[in-house]
Write an enzyme that holds these catalytic residues in place. Structure first.
Site, mmCIF file in Angstrom:
data_model
loop_
_atom_site.group_PDB
_atom_site.id
_atom_site.type_symbol
_atom_site.label_atom_id
_atom_site.label_comp_id
_atom_site.label_asym_id
_atom_site.label_seq_id
_atom_site.Cartn_x
_atom_site.Cartn_y
_atom_site.Cartn_z
ATOM 1 C CB ALA A 71 46.754 17.934 30.122
ATOM 2 C CB SER A 72 43.094 16.427 32.945
ATOM 3 O OG SER A 72 42.512 17.689 32.693
ATOM 4 C CB VAL A 73 47.802 12.989 33.903
ATOM 5 C CG1 VAL A 73 48.408 11.885 34.755
ATOM 6 C CG2 VAL A 73 47.243 12.367 32.604
ATOM 7 C CE LYS A 75 40.593 18.571 35.993
ATOM 8 N NZ LYS A 75 41.425 19.056 34.872
#
Length: 397
Positions: A71-73, A75
């Site tokens: 997921a947003s890891v 980014k």
């Protein structure tokens, strides 16, 4: 990077006991199904543990080399690549996104279409949003916008077309809103370099840092953890429920829509904000590279940019008190306001499949906790308990 495991000093033993307690309680109370937690201090592994189950239904135990949907890891990985491209002169962060995506022109409420620059996308100051960040019935629902971890098989062209029809929440550069900006940025990076985003990330980040378990595809499906969401089972008991494509979790005023099978579906676009899979060890390699000034893989100027605050505290809405935003992560500005033992300048973020991490350069600390349980592993009590256990253990308190 070699994180040697040596005879631990008394402070590290205290840390180990405290982190064990935080992890054991979360598992015993069924707030987590499984987790991998790694803590490094000045490059030395002072704590590493895989605990609980990677797959509860098949009773497969968690292993340290487990692979998770990040997921947003994702980014900070994509943000590091974007800044590195800029340092190499291959990308202009001040250029408008329309240089590479000429049809992407979302409008303000007055009908005007202001320029969105690449650095607006990086810093979440573009005026875009996430569907899960909007109340039911918003234009993000109307146009069926994907948040980058749902809708298997959707192409980036289709999602950009949908997103481009939504209304900008503010003029670019005048506010902060967590958004799909890195999905847009990822496609702009690909077109600017004439290289598919997965290949570009591999070239700039994954190969130089030996992050062999990480990518927009799963490196080894035998090591992929099942993913769970905190909820109420059919029998009324509280226990994490296994996620399937179409699983949903309430999130403030919105809804998180999951599709764990998305990464296996051919045609699913490589989401620059949420589309990667990887291991805790790989995430730790990235954090340690930032702490060490690039480790020869990233330019020192790239690291300096990634460690900076880019959205001032007074302009940020939606983050906890005391935190501003950089590129790919929140930046701690005021530890007192944040009520945290972390040092000023700490970077931290997480992921909606149940992850958290932080980098405290002043204390030489890199901490990664990848779990298979949302949302406890991202912003539940476990995240705070882990943070406090680490600092109490280091300080002998």
């Amino acid at each position: 990077m070699n994180l040697a495991v040596s005879v631990a000093p008394a402070a590290a033993l205290s840390l180990r006991d405290r982190v064990d307690d935080a992890l054991d309680r979360a598992l015993a109370e069924r707030r987590l199904v499984g987790a991998v937690v790694l803590v490094a201090r000045d490059g030395e592994a002072v704590y590493r543990r895989a605990a609980g189950q990677a797959d509860r239904e098949s009773d497969r135990l968690m292993r340290e080399d487990a692979i998770f949907l990040l997921a947003s890891v994702t980014k900070p990985i994509v943000a590091a690549a974007a800044v590195e491209l800029a340092e190499r002169g291959r990308l202009d962060l001040d250029a408008p996104v329309t240089r590479w995506l000429p049809q992407f022109r979302p409008r303000l409420a007055d009908g005007s279409a202001p320029q969105i620059r690449l650095r607006h996308l990086l810093a979440h100051t573009s005026g875009l949003s996430y569907r899960f960040g909007e109340a039911a019935g918003s234009d993000y629902d109307t146009f069926d916008v994907s948040d980058g971890f749902d809708q298997p098989g959707l192409s980036i062209e289709d999602n950009l077309r949908r997103l481009g029809q939504t209304r900008l929440r503010f003029a670019p550069g005048t506010g902060f809103r967590y958004s799909l900006g890195l999905d847009v940025l990822g496609e702009a990076m690909a077109r600017a370099t004439d290289t598919l985003l997965p290949q570009l990330i591999d070239e700039l980040i994954l190969t130089p840092l030996a992050m062999a378990d990480t990518g927009f595809q799963v490196a080894d499906y035998k090591r992929l953890a099942a993913h769970y969401g905190n909820g109420v089972a059919a029998d009324g008991s509280r226990r994490p429920l296994r996620m399937h494509d179409g699983s949903e979790l309430p999130f403030y005023d919105g809804v998180l829509r999951y599709a764990p099978g998305r990464i296996e579906k051919a045609g699913s676009y490589p989401s620059g904000g949420a589309g990667m899979a990887g291991s805790a060890g790989d995430v730790l390699r990235l954090l340690e590279a930032l702490r060490r000034g690039g480790d020869g893989a990233l330019a020192p100027a790239t690291v300096a940019t990634l460690l900076q605050l880019h959205t001032p505290l007074q302009e940020v809405e939606g983050l906890d008190p005391g935190w501003g935003y950089g590129y790919g992560a929140a930046v701690l500005v005021d530890p007192v306001a944040a009520a945290t033992p972390q040092s000023r300048g700490t970077l931290a973020w997480g992921g909606v499949y149940g992850h958290s991490w932080f980098l405290d350069p002043q204390r030489g600390l890199s901490v990664v906790a990848l779990t298979n349980t949302a949302l406890e592993g991202m912003d539940g009590q476990f995240v705070r308990d882990l943070r406090d256990a680490v600092y109490a253990g280091l300080d002998g308190g």
